[in-house]
Motif scaffolding. Sequence first.
Motif, short mmCIF file in Angstrom:
data_model
loop_
_atom_site.label_atom_id
_atom_site.label_comp_id
_atom_site.label_asym_id
_atom_site.label_seq_id
_atom_site.Cartn_x
_atom_site.Cartn_y
_atom_site.Cartn_z
N MET A 1 0.86 -1.19 0.00
CA MET A 1 0.00 0.00 0.00
C MET A 1 0.90 1.25 0.00
O MET A 1 1.86 1.32 0.78
N ILE A 2 0.61 2.25 -0.86
CA ILE A 2 1.37 3.51 -0.95
C ILE A 2 0.75 4.52 0.00
O ILE A 2 -0.46 4.80 -0.08
N ARG A 3 1.50 5.01 0.92
CA ARG A 3 1.00 5.97 1.92
C ARG A 3 1.23 7.40 1.41
O ARG A 3 2.35 7.79 1.10
N THR A 4 0.19 8.19 1.34
CA THR A 4 0.28 9.59 0.88
C THR A 4 0.68 10.48 2.05
O THR A 4 0.03 10.46 3.11
N PRO A 5 1.78 11.33 1.90
CA PRO A 5 2.19 12.21 3.01
C PRO A 5 1.13 13.28 3.26
O PRO A 5 0.44 13.74 2.34
N LEU A 6 1.00 13.71 4.51
CA LEU A 6 0.02 14.73 4.87
C LEU A 6 0.44 16.11 4.36
O LEU A 6 -0.42 16.95 4.07
N ARG A 7 1.73 16.37 4.31
CA ARG A 7 2.20 17.69 3.86
C ARG A 7 3.18 17.47 2.70
O ARG A 7 4.41 17.53 2.85
N PRO A 8 2.70 17.18 1.50
CA PRO A 8 3.60 16.98 0.36
C PRO A 8 4.35 18.27 0.04
O PRO A 8 3.77 19.37 -0.07
N LEU A 9 5.66 18.18 -0.10
CA LEU A 9 6.53 19.36 -0.21
C LEU A 9 6.20 20.21 -1.46
O LEU A 9 6.16 21.44 -1.42
N ALA A 10 5.94 19.51 -2.58
CA ALA A 10 5.68 20.26 -3.81
C ALA A 10 4.45 21.16 -3.66
O ALA A 10 4.44 22.34 -4.06
N ARG A 11 3.37 20.63 -3.06
CA ARG A 11 2.14 21.40 -2.89
C ARG A 11 2.32 22.51 -1.86
O ARG A 11 1.73 23.58 -1.99
N ILE A 12 3.13 22.23 -0.81
CA ILE A 12 3.37 23.25 0.21
C ILE A 12 4.09 24.46 -0.41
O ILE A 12 3.72 25.62 -0.19
N LEU A 13 5.13 24.19 -1.18
CA LEU A 13 5.89 25.27 -1.81
C LEU A 13 5.03 26.07 -2.79
O LEU A 13 5.08 27.32 -2.86
N ASP A 14 4.20 25.31 -3.54
CA ASP A 14 3.33 25.96 -4.51
C ASP A 14 2.30 26.85 -3.80
O ASP A 14 2.00 27.96 -4.25
N ALA A 15 1.75 26.39 -2.68
CA ALA A 15 0.78 27.18 -1.92
C ALA A 15 1.41 28.43 -1.35
O ALA A 15 0.80 29.51 -1.32
N ARG A 16 2.63 28.36 -0.86
CA ARG A 16 3.31 29.54 -0.32
C ARG A 16 3.57 30.58 -1.42
O ARG A 16 3.44 31.79 -1.20
N ASN A 17 3.92 30.06 -2.59
CA ASN A 17 4.15 31.01 -3.68
C ASN A 17 2.86 31.76 -4.06
O ASN A 17 2.90 32.91 -4.50
N ARG A 18 1.70 31.06 -3.89
CA ARG A 18 0.43 31.69 -4.23
C ARG A 18 -0.15 32.45 -3.04
O ARG A 18 -1.22 33.01 -3.10
N GLY A 19 0.57 32.42 -1.89
CA GLY A 19 0.09 33.13 -0.70
C GLY A 19 -1.00 32.40 0.03
O GLY A 19 -1.75 33.03 0.80
N GLU A 20 -1.17 31.09 -0.15
CA GLU A 20 -2.20 30.30 0.53
C GLU A 20 -1.64 29.69 1.82
O GLU A 20 -0.43 29.60 2.00
N ASN A 21 -2.56 29.22 2.68
CA ASN A 21 -2.17 28.60 3.96
C ASN A 21 -1.83 27.11 3.73
O ASN A 21 -2.70 26.32 3.35
N PRO A 22 -0.58 26.72 3.96
CA PRO A 22 -0.20 25.29 3.75
C PRO A 22 -0.91 24.33 4.70
O PRO A 22 -1.07 23.14 4.41
N ASP A 23 -1.40 24.79 5.87
CA ASP A 23 -2.06 23.88 6.84
C ASP A 23 -3.37 23.32 6.27
O ASP A 23 -3.83 22.22 6.67
N ALA A 24 -4.01 24.04 5.35
CA ALA A 24 -5.25 23.55 4.76
C ALA A 24 -5.01 22.27 3.95
O ALA A 24 -5.87 21.37 3.91
N ILE A 25 -3.83 22.21 3.36
CA ILE A 25 -3.51 20.98 2.60
C ILE A 25 -3.42 19.78 3.56
O ILE A 25 -3.93 18.68 3.28
N GLU A 26 -2.78 20.00 4.72
CA GLU A 26 -2.63 18.89 5.70
C GLU A 26 -3.98 18.45 6.23
O GLU A 26 -4.26 17.25 6.35
N ARG A 27 -4.89 19.42 6.54
CA ARG A 27 -6.20 19.05 7.08
C ARG A 27 -7.01 18.24 6.06
O ARG A 27 -7.70 17.29 6.38
N GLU A 28 -6.90 18.65 4.79
CA GLU A 28 -7.63 17.92 3.75
C GLU A 28 -7.12 16.50 3.59
O GLU A 28 -7.91 15.54 3.45
N ASN A 29 -5.83 16.29 3.67
CA ASN A 29 -5.25 14.93 3.55
C ASN A 29 -5.64 14.05 4.75
O ASN A 29 -5.88 12.84 4.61
N ILE A 30 -5.68 14.68 5.94
CA ILE A 30 -6.10 13.92 7.14
C ILE A 30 -7.55 13.47 6.97
O ILE A 30 -7.92 12.32 7.29
#
Length: 594
Positions: A1-30
């Motif tokens: 089974m492939i486990r998906t990380p809660l805070r994928p680095l690529a999406r976190i960096l992309d969200a910061r560049n767009r000025g979005e909150n990276p914690d929202a990505i973690e909550r959605e994955n949880i």
Amino acid sequence: MIRTPLRPLARILDARNRGENPDAIERENIRLRHEDMRDRARRRAEGRLLVLAVMFFGAFGVVGGRMAVLASSEPGEPRTSVAGAQIQAQRADIVDREGRILATNFDTHSLYAQPQQMVDPETAAEKLAAIFPDLKQDDLLKDFTGKRKFLWIKRKLSPEQKQAVHDIGEPGLLFGPREMRLYPNGKLAAHVLGGAGFGREGVHAAEVIGVAGIERFFDERLRDPARAHEPLTLSLDLSVQAAMERVLYGGMKIMNAKGAAGILMDVHSGEVVAVASLPDFDPNDRPAPPVSGSPGDSPLFNRAVQGVYELGSTFKVFAVAQALELGLVSPGTMIDTTSPMTWGRFKIRDFHNYGPELSVTKVIVKSSNVGTARMAMEIGGTRQRSFLEQLGFMEPSPLEISEASRSKPLLPKNWSELSTMTISYGHGLSTTPMHLAAAYATIANGGRRVTPTLLRTPDAQPGERVISTQTSAAMRNMLREVVTDGTASLGEVAGYAVGGKTGTADKPKENGGGYHKDKVIATFASMFPAHDPQYVLVVTLDEPVETSGDEPRRTAGWTAVPIAAEIIRRVAPLMGLRPEIEPAELAVIRQTSN
């Protein structure tokens, strides 16, 4: 089974560049991970519930099916048995040498009751007591109105009895099929057959087992399903057996005897063609064994193989045969017969005074105790015992009935010189008439040991040699002379050249305190035709008294001998023996012309 990380680095960096909150990505994955875990747990629970439901439905289906089977079948009486074991009811037939039925199977029914299903127990008890006089009405009513749910009433029913019970119309009275043992000839050969009874029992079958005689000896063979179609063939001849029993019974009554035994044996094969013991019984209704008194008083007692007796002067034949075989004497040798013969404080006497000496032949013909004892002293105890052992007198008879193995001859504790002398004329050693018949067959057939058997054995092989053919021929001549010119003169049967030896022995007291003065065991051991013996016949009477004369006579010559002669007269033609002129001795033949 492939486990998906809660805070994928690529999406976190992309969200910061767009000025979005990276914690929202973690909550959605949880949230997505928890939903997936709930889905898997739900599917696992549903699968377990489905398996459990199938198991419950299967279990209830089995229980329901078993209940349906029990509800549609008749209840059976509980019985102690191995789980799953079936009752084997089939039992092979027993037939005589000609294939005539001696024992077979018969279909009948048993009667049992289920009191809880009875409509009118009182009437049922009354009518059953009228049908079966041995049943008591009060006892039946007590059982029918008690707490019992099942009880046997009758193990075997006749067709008439079954119909009478059926006519009562009581639903609580039920029938179960049975296979029982039937002896169509009644008392004929009762002691040989022995009888059979029920072992394990159920409503629908009963195990038939042998309880005595040949039924018990061959019980496993007769119950073997693989051989149920194969009858057990005996050496008995039904016609000869019937003739012997009829003559023996009449002779026992005429001679006022307490009991009687008769054995007819083939001298070559050892086949017992007929054997009888009186009084007898009907194996279809075998009586219970006695609980008191002497076993010999019971009709179940087989005198031919269980009766261990001192057989008197019939034993003189063995002493003379051994002396001849050892070369100690010849038929014409003169023996000192001065009476009484003294040994210590004991004295040996003859029934009559035969003078100072007799030839060996006349010792047998006149039945001299003194002459026989003197020959026994020459033989010696060691050689005498060895010879009697060769003849089979030291062990129980190997006959194929259960009672024979328990009847061992009674031997002296100390085989002294005195024992050697007394045994030579039949006192001090007790044995059965069956032992005696087999030993006489050995003497008669040319000297080969005979083993008695109740089985048809057409290919029987000769036994080991015990005496020479010359000794056997000499003994046959002597035994023939006993009938023509000796103590068995009433045994002559025209055309059959009977030879034999009488024996009269005082009967020992039951408490072991000596002998009765007026009670004897009378025996006649015979063979016919004497010049070429085919059969041996032994007749033994228990406490006979012949009362036709002025004085009561108990000796075998007056009691057993005439009965044996009548048996031979009746059975010899049945066995295919034609009467013939006895061949004369060569010395008597003279040339009268050229």
